[in-house]
Design an enzyme around this catalytic site. Structure first.
Site, mmCIF file in Angstrom:
data_model
loop_
_atom_site.group_PDB
_atom_site.id
_atom_site.type_symbol
_atom_site.label_atom_id
_atom_site.label_comp_id
_atom_site.label_asym_id
_atom_site.label_seq_id
_atom_site.Cartn_x
_atom_site.Cartn_y
_atom_site.Cartn_z
ATOM 1 C CB CYS A 1 -118.520 57.749 -3.241
ATOM 2 S SG CYS A 1 -119.830 58.542 -3.952
ATOM 3 C CG HIS B 1 -120.906 60.460 1.309
ATOM 4 N ND1 HIS B 1 -119.478 59.824 1.306
ATOM 5 C CD2 HIS B 1 -121.368 60.288 0.478
ATOM 6 C CE1 HIS B 1 -119.399 59.351 0.120
ATOM 7 N NE2 HIS B 1 -120.652 59.516 -0.569
ATOM 8 C CD GLU B 2 -125.277 59.630 0.492
ATOM 9 O OE1 GLU B 2 -125.303 60.035 -0.662
ATOM 10 O OE2 GLU B 2 -124.703 58.622 0.714
ATOM 11 C CG HIS C 1 -122.887 62.787 -3.360
ATOM 12 N ND1 HIS C 1 -122.145 62.609 -4.433
ATOM 13 C CD2 HIS C 1 -123.086 61.846 -2.554
ATOM 14 C CE1 HIS C 1 -121.438 61.495 -4.271
ATOM 15 N NE2 HIS C 1 -122.087 60.965 -3.189
HETATM 16 NI NI NI Z 1 -121.176 59.017 -2.309
#
Ligand code: NI
Length: 173
Positions: A94, A136-137, A140
């Site tokens: 990341c 994953h995104e 965030h």
């Molecule tokens: Ni990331």
């Protein structure tokens, strides 16, 4: 990691076709390409809005339609749902956690949706890395970084060390 914006719940975008969000998207694309990353979320450029970008490069693709190489995709106000309970473990890095990699369990098969910058709706089914990068995104946008998803912290490693080990033996996770 540590910047408060990365712990916030990001706000939905009211107008996906607006100039401000388009300027944000240009900035995100440039940042992702500079870092040679596979994905980026708006909080990583310190903007707490629900926007993610990603692509599935050839070397991370599989041989099904759902895991095939996927060109740069911009998703505004994204949502996803797992299609099965199955998770697999894969290495993630990341831009907000530089120099490290971790083995993270993620749903293997998901359906995701969101809006494109022209206001049209995107809906896709994704598998393996494609499913992983979207999860994953999207994390965030809810203030979650991948180490918080890890179930075995022994699998948090320096990227350079992982590379050294991989040269000696194929990586198993
Ligand atoms: Ni990331």
């Amino acid at each position: 990691m540590g910047h408060p914006v990365l712990r916030q719940i990001a706000e939905p975008v009211q107008d996906p076709t607006g100039q401000r969000v388009h300027a944000l998207i240009r900035n995100m694309i440039e940042t992702m390409q500079d870092a040679d990353g596979a994905g980026l979320a708006a909080p990583q450029v310190h903007v707490p809005r629900r926007v993610v970008i990603f692509h599935v490069p050839e070397e991370r693709s599989g041989d099904t339609e759902e895991s095939a190489p996927t060109p740069l995709t911009v998703l505004i106000n994204p949502e996803f749902e797992p299609l099965t309970d199955e998770k697999n473990l894969g290495w993630e890095g990341c831009l907000s956690v530089p120099g490290l990699m971790g083995a993270v369990p993620r749903f293997t098969n998901i359906r995701y949706s969101g809006f494109a910058p022209d206001g049209s709706r995107i809906e896709r089914v994704a598998e393996d890395f494609h499913a992983r990068v979207v999860q994953h995104e999207c994390d965030h946008l809810d203030g979650i970084l991948y180490p918080q998803r890890m179930t075995d912290m022994r699998r948090l490693t320096f990227a350079a060390e992982l590379e050294r080990q991989a040269r000696r033996a194929p990586v198993e996770v």
